[in-house]
Design a protein around this motif. Structure first.
Motif, PDB file in Angstrom:
ATOM      1  N   VAL A 264      28.919  48.395  40.412  1.00 43.99           N
ATOM      2  CA  VAL A 264      30.255  48.188  40.980  1.00 43.99           C
ATOM      3  C   VAL A 264      30.213  47.089  42.028  1.00 43.99           C
ATOM      4  O   VAL A 264      31.100  46.219  42.086  1.00 43.99           O
ATOM      5  N   ARG A 265      29.203  47.094  42.860  1.00 36.89           N
ATOM      6  CA  ARG A 265      29.078  46.050  43.879  1.00 36.89           C
ATOM      7  C   ARG A 265      28.970  44.678  43.230  1.00 36.89           C
ATOM      8  O   ARG A 265      29.584  43.705  43.682  1.00 36.89           O
ATOM      9  N   ARG A 266      28.188  44.595  42.160  1.00 35.62           N
ATOM     10  CA  ARG A 266      28.049  43.311  41.465  1.00 35.62           C
ATOM     11  C   ARG A 266      29.387  42.842  40.900  1.00 35.62           C
ATOM     12  O   ARG A 266      29.730  41.658  40.978  1.00 35.62           O
ATOM     13  N   ALA A 267      30.150  43.782  40.332  1.00 39.76           N
ATOM     14  CA  ALA A 267      31.440  43.411  39.742  1.00 39.76           C
ATOM     15  C   ALA A 267      32.411  42.905  40.810  1.00 39.76           C
ATOM     16  O   ALA A 267      33.125  41.907  40.604  1.00 39.76           O
ATOM     17  N   LEU A 268      32.452  43.558  41.961  1.00 42.88           N
ATOM     18  CA  LEU A 268      33.368  43.144  43.022  1.00 42.88           C
ATOM     19  C   LEU A 268      32.957  41.799  43.610  1.00 42.88           C
ATOM     20  O   LEU A 268      33.813  40.923  43.872  1.00 42.88           O
ATOM     21  N   LEU A 269      31.669  41.607  43.844  1.00 40.56           N
ATOM     22  CA  LEU A 269      31.211  40.334  44.400  1.00 40.56           C
ATOM     23  C   LEU A 269      31.406  39.192  43.414  1.00 40.56           C
ATOM     24  O   LEU A 269      31.803  38.078  43.797  1.00 40.56           O
ATOM     25  N   ALA A 270      31.152  39.463  42.142  1.00 42.63           N
ATOM     26  CA  ALA A 270      31.381  38.422  41.134  1.00 42.63           C
ATOM     27  C   ALA A 270      32.852  38.057  41.067  1.00 42.63           C
ATOM     28  O   ALA A 270      33.209  36.874  40.910  1.00 42.63           O
ATOM     29  N   GLY A 271      33.726  39.058  41.202  1.00 47.39           N
ATOM     30  CA  GLY A 271      35.160  38.787  41.194  1.00 47.39           C
ATOM     31  C   GLY A 271      35.579  37.944  42.382  1.00 47.39           C
ATOM     32  O   GLY A 271      36.359  36.979  42.237  1.00 47.39           O
ATOM     33  N   LEU A 272      35.083  38.282  43.578  1.00 47.75           N
ATOM     34  CA  LEU A 272      35.392  37.484  44.762  1.00 47.75           C
ATOM     35  C   LEU A 272      34.903  36.052  44.596  1.00 47.75           C
ATOM     36  O   LEU A 272      35.606  35.086  44.932  1.00 47.75           O
ATOM     37  N   ASP A 273      33.700  35.912  44.093  1.00 51.55           N
ATOM     38  CA  ASP A 273      33.116  34.581  43.934  1.00 51.55           C
ATOM     39  C   ASP A 273      33.957  33.716  42.999  1.00 51.55           C
ATOM     40  O   ASP A 273      34.221  32.543  43.282  1.00 51.55           O
ATOM     41  N   ALA A 274      34.403  34.313  41.887  1.00 52.48           N
ATOM     42  CA  ALA A 274      35.187  33.555  40.912  1.00 52.48           C
ATOM     43  C   ALA A 274      36.531  33.128  41.488  1.00 52.48           C
ATOM     44  O   ALA A 274      36.994  32.002  41.257  1.00 52.48           O
ATOM     45  N   VAL A 275      37.182  34.018  42.245  1.00 56.73           N
ATOM     46  CA  VAL A 275      38.490  33.693  42.821  1.00 56.73           C
ATOM     47  C   VAL A 275      38.364  32.526  43.797  1.00 56.73           C
ATOM     48  O   VAL A 275      39.153  31.560  43.755  1.00 56.73           O
ATOM     49  N   VAL A 276      37.380  32.588  44.701  1.00 56.81           N
ATOM     50  CA  VAL A 276      37.231  31.543  45.723  1.00 56.81           C
ATOM     51  C   VAL A 276      36.747  30.239  45.099  1.00 56.81           C
ATOM     52  O   VAL A 276      37.171  29.144  45.507  1.00 56.81           O
ATOM     53  N   ALA A 277      35.853  30.338  44.101  1.00 56.75           N
ATOM     54  CA  ALA A 277      35.377  29.126  43.440  1.00 56.75           C
ATOM     55  C   ALA A 277      36.528  28.380  42.771  1.00 56.75           C
ATOM     56  O   ALA A 277      36.581  27.147  42.797  1.00 56.75           O
ATOM     57  N   ALA A 278      37.462  29.122  42.185  1.00 59.92           N
ATOM     58  CA  ALA A 278      38.599  28.498  41.506  1.00 59.92           C
ATOM     59  C   ALA A 278      39.610  27.933  42.489  1.00 59.92           C
ATOM     60  O   ALA A 278      40.292  26.941  42.189  1.00 59.92           O
ATOM     61  N   ARG A 295      34.579  45.876  56.889  1.00 58.68           N
ATOM     62  CA  ARG A 295      34.059  47.190  56.490  1.00 58.68           C
ATOM     63  C   ARG A 295      33.630  47.200  55.029  1.00 58.68           C
ATOM     64  O   ARG A 295      32.654  47.844  54.658  1.00 58.68           O
ATOM     65  N   LEU A 296      34.355  46.459  54.182  1.00 54.73           N
ATOM     66  CA  LEU A 296      33.961  46.377  52.781  1.00 54.73           C
ATOM     67  C   LEU A 296      32.625  45.649  52.641  1.00 54.73           C
ATOM     68  O   LEU A 296      31.764  46.045  51.840  1.00 54.73           O
ATOM     69  N   GLY A 297      32.434  44.602  53.439  1.00 55.27           N
ATOM     70  CA  GLY A 297      31.179  43.867  53.379  1.00 55.27           C
ATOM     71  C   GLY A 297      29.978  44.732  53.699  1.00 55.27           C
ATOM     72  O   GLY A 297      28.883  44.542  53.145  1.00 55.27           O
ATOM     73  N   GLU A 298      30.175  45.718  54.591  1.00 54.21           N
ATOM     74  CA  GLU A 298      29.083  46.628  54.929  1.00 54.21           C
ATOM     75  C   GLU A 298      28.660  47.481  53.739  1.00 54.21           C
ATOM     76  O   GLU A 298      27.534  47.981  53.693  1.00 54.21           O
ATOM     77  N   ARG A 299      29.571  47.650  52.776  1.00 49.29           N
ATOM     78  CA  ARG A 299      29.256  48.444  51.582  1.00 49.29           C
ATOM     79  C   ARG A 299      28.750  47.580  50.428  1.00 49.29           C
ATOM     80  O   ARG A 299      28.003  48.060  49.578  1.00 49.29           O
ATOM     81  N   LEU A 300      29.161  46.306  50.401  1.00 50.00           N
ATOM     82  CA  LEU A 300      28.816  45.458  49.256  1.00 50.00           C
ATOM     83  C   LEU A 300      27.484  44.722  49.432  1.00 50.00           C
ATOM     84  O   LEU A 300      26.883  44.293  48.442  1.00 50.00           O
ATOM     85  N   HIS A 301      27.023  44.533  50.678  1.00 47.16           N
ATOM     86  CA  HIS A 301      25.754  43.839  50.949  1.00 47.16           C
ATOM     87  C   HIS A 301      25.697  42.468  50.263  1.00 47.16           C
ATOM     88  O   HIS A 301      24.807  42.199  49.438  1.00 47.16           O
TER      89      HIS A 301
END
Length: 725
Positions: A264-278, A295-301
């Motif tokens: 789940v962490r990988r999916a959320l980080l990949a989603g964030l990365d794609a949005v900002v990259a675009a 607070r979310l960053g503390e969970r996603l590492h």
């Protein structure tokens, strides 16, 4: 799985998914099913009755059991509604006499006598310490035995259940309707969407999901199924994380994020990365939810995943290590320099923000040129603004008083209401009129042009659901601001609640106001009887559920308004109890029956909102003596305990004035636009008797039996379909 989701279809569409089973002689069972349904205010359509009659008896019985369970819950008949005074509404005592009787019974009780005597000597008696106060003194069966059978009346509610298509088709269609809704859904509808999304994740998907909360719920189902996520902003990822943690997907309250699995962490980080990259500019959206992203960053590492550097930038912005200037800050900078024209020009690149800022821009404009620039900017971008926002601004401008000094009512997304002085400068008539004309023209252009529209007159004053948050879940519930006729001699309110963990005391009350909104009288546990009616008695705890009722004789009501309310005296809030709902019944004087009769229920609404005082709706008497209901769906903050009708009369009266005197956009507004213009649609008011032979677009409170099967039907359950994209 389909059987588990059938209740959702019945509740949302009043259709029973096509019952499947062997053919047989099910006519007797089908008629019995219909008879039982009628006892709770429902009925099978002729088509559905005919279909069931051709199935086996076992299939009909199975369908009946499932359906009856659902409709009983829809109307509030799934629980036992007992009353404190067994003969209610007959033989309800005077309040003072009743309290004296409770004290006398306490003095006759050896265990209670010493404490009661001590209280009497002090001059103050706590009713809750008296053994016979606040608890049922008889069983539910004994209460039923004390009442005669309900005499059927022509005015009793009859909600027709229609024959639907195959279960999977009905479930899929409901999913598409909720997921693709143009307006935000209420809490209960979001829960339904979550169930449907998980079931329909591999099926057809809506072409567009315009509401971000809906998108988050759909994304949760897609994430669990391993499907691609629908993301185009960083906030989409934040909402999804809130949903995964059972938090507030609207972001109105902070979510306590749970530990998330590595996939789940990988999916959320990949989603964030794609949005900002675009679109790197979307990093600016982080500023609005800085603490949430921290607070979310503390969970996603994110530091563990160097392959997604753009995701790491999101949390760097949240921590203040990287600056990402927001669009809003650029607008504020221009306004701080009093450059209204420049701000309007900049906002044309964000049409929705421009429309939400129109009132402010027009107030700040000091010259005619500046006002002209603002109006011209709005006219330029109006085709790009969502229909819901266009309608919201249209309603706002219609109610925008030219004079200042009036009281202004605020209602947030959760239904909490408050009042403040309106100190805004006026919006000048010329600009206001020009904008209204432009918005009307745009909405008329977007509305469909069916060949014929058939309209039930009773739906004309129903407000457009510009937000699902303005309508509670339930049966017969209409959006905030709607007006509906009230026909009957007796009006009876009811509230039911069941506590979860601690003693909880809800108090049902009703206040009567005159035409100046001054209090004339009230009914509550402190005033059990009045000229207008009776209160069923105070119940002070509900481990097994409890009910209170108020019975009103409309012909005896003094004044012009009746405002029912539910006050929390002690214990859990509306969102903490296991269950709570409010409703009202209408009866004729000779009908008799039990205190709660499902066939007479006109409305049953869930009570789920902030605050300690609920104001579901109000009733208004016209000069000709007729009554209408005005739907409020409001919650007041109240006090932590001991809320009483006597303590909030002024606030209630002020809120009522603000809501009653505000004019909402209604179905009438839409049908008038359809009937006008160059490509006018034939709009006919239904006489409530004769139906046309061919298909029509029908708009009404419910689908009439016998309407052509190819008709498009719009009722309160899908009224959002009237709001154009």
């Amino acid at each position: 799985m389909s059987h588990l989701l059938e209740p959702l279809v019945i509740r949302h569409t009043h259709r029973i998914p096509l019952p499947a089973g062997p053919a047989g002689q099910g006519d007797v069972a089908a008629r019995q099913f219909d008879a039982v349904l009628m006892s709770v205010g429902f009925k099978l359509s002729a088509e559905l009755l005919e279909h069931l009659s051709g199935l086996s008896e076992g299939t009909v019985v199975d369908t009946a059991v499932r359906t009856l369970r659902t409709v009983r819950e829809m109307v509030g008949d799934h629980v036992r509604h007992n009353v404190y005074f067994i003969d209610f509404p007959a033989n309800v005592p005077d309040t003072f006499d009743f309290w004296m009787r409770c004290i006398a019974e306490a003095l006759a009780d050896d265990k209670a006598r010493p404490g009661t005597v001590a209280q009497l000597e002090s001059g103050v008696v706590d009713l809750l310490t008296l053994p016979s106060y606040g608890n049922y003194r008889h069983t539910y069966a004994e209460m039923l035995a004390a009442h005669g059978e309900l005499i059927a009346a022509a005015g009793d509610r009859t909600t027709v259940l229609h024959l639907g298509g195959k279960a999977d088709d009905e479930i899929g269609a409901l999913y598409l309707a909720l997921a693709g809704s143009a307006t935000p859904l209420g809490e209960d509808d979001l829960k339904d969407l979550r169930m449907l999304a998980r079931h329909c994740v591999d099926g057809p998907q809506p072409e567009e999901i315009p509401v971000r909360e809906n998108r988050a719920v759909v994304n949760e189902a897609r994430l669990r199924a391993g499907a691609g996520l629908l993301l185009d902003t960083v906030t989409d990822v934040l909402r999804l994380a809130c949903t995964l943690s059972d938090g507030d997907v609207t972001l109105q309250t902070a979510t306590r994020f749970k530990g998330l699995s590595r996939p789940v962490r990988r999916a959320l980080l990949a989603g964030l990365d794609a949005v900002v990259a675009a679109s790197p500019a979307k990093l600016a959206d982080v500023n609005a939810w800085r603490e949430d992203f921290k607070r979310l960053g503390e969970r996603l590492h994110p530091h563990e995943y160097p392959q997604w550097p753009h995701a790491a930038e999101v949390f760097a912005v949240a921590r203040g290590e990287v600056q990402a200037r927001s669009f809003d800050s650029r607008v504020e900078e221009l306004l701080a320099m009093h450059d209204v024209t420049g701000a309007a020009r900049l906002l044309t690149s964000a049409p929705g923000k421009l429309f939400r800022s129109l009132d402010r821009l027009l107030r700040m404009a000091l010259t005619q040129d500046e006002r002209e620039a603002v109006v011209a900017a709005a006219e330029q971008v109006v085709p790009e603004v969502s229909g819901r926002v266009v309608l919201s601004v249209r309603e706002h401008l219609h109610n925008r008083a030219e004079a200042t000094g009036e009281r202004r009512v605020f209602v947030n997304r959760l239904g909490r209401a408050w009042v403040a002085e309106d100190e805004r400068p006026p919006v000048l008539p010329a600009e206001r009129g020009r904008l209204i004309a432009a918005l009307d023209a745009e909405i008329r252009h977007r509305l469909p042009s069916p060949e014929r529209v058939l309209v039930d007159p009773h739906v004309l004053d129903v407000a457009l659901p510009l937000s699902g948050k303005a309508t509670a879940a339930g049966l017969g519930v209409l959006p905030r601001g709607s007006v509906s006729p009230v026909e009957g001699e007796l009006l009876r309110f009811f509230v039911y609640w069941k506590e979860s963990r601690q003693r909880t005391d809800f108090d049902l009350s009703a206040v009567m106001l005159d035409e100046r909104y001054e209090t004339l009288a009230w009914l509550s546990y402190t005033a059990l009887t009045q000229l207008e009616g009776e209160h069923s008695g105070d119940i002070t705890e509900a481990p097994d559920g409890a009910s209170e009722f108020i019975n009103l004789r409309l012909g005896a009501v003094r004044g012009s308004y009746v405002v029912p309310q539910v006050n929390i005296f002690a214990g859990e809030g509306f969102e903490e109890v296991e269950e709570s709902f409010f409703g009202f019944m209408l009866r004729e004087a000779e009908q008799q029956g039990r205190p709660f009769e499902p066939a007479t229920v006109r409305m049953k609404s869930e009570l789920r909102g902030p605050g300690r005082v609920a104001l579901p709706l109000a009733f208004r008497r016209a000069q000709d003596g007729s009554w209408t209901a005005k739907w409020l769906h409001l919650y007041l903050r109240g006090t932590p305990s001991a809320n009483r009708v006597e303590g909030n009369r002024v606030t209630v009266a002020t809120l009522l004035r603000g809501i009653v005197e505000r004019e909402h956009l209604t179905v009438r507004y839409v049908t008038d636009l359809m009937a006008g213009g160059e490509n006018a649609t034939e709009v006919t008011l239904w006489d409530r008797e004769t139906l046309p032979p061919g298909p029509v677009t029908y708009i009404g409170l419910e689908r009439p039996d016998g309407l052509h099967p190819d008709s498009r039907v719009i009722t309160p359950e899908n009224l959002r379909d009237l709001i154009p994209d």
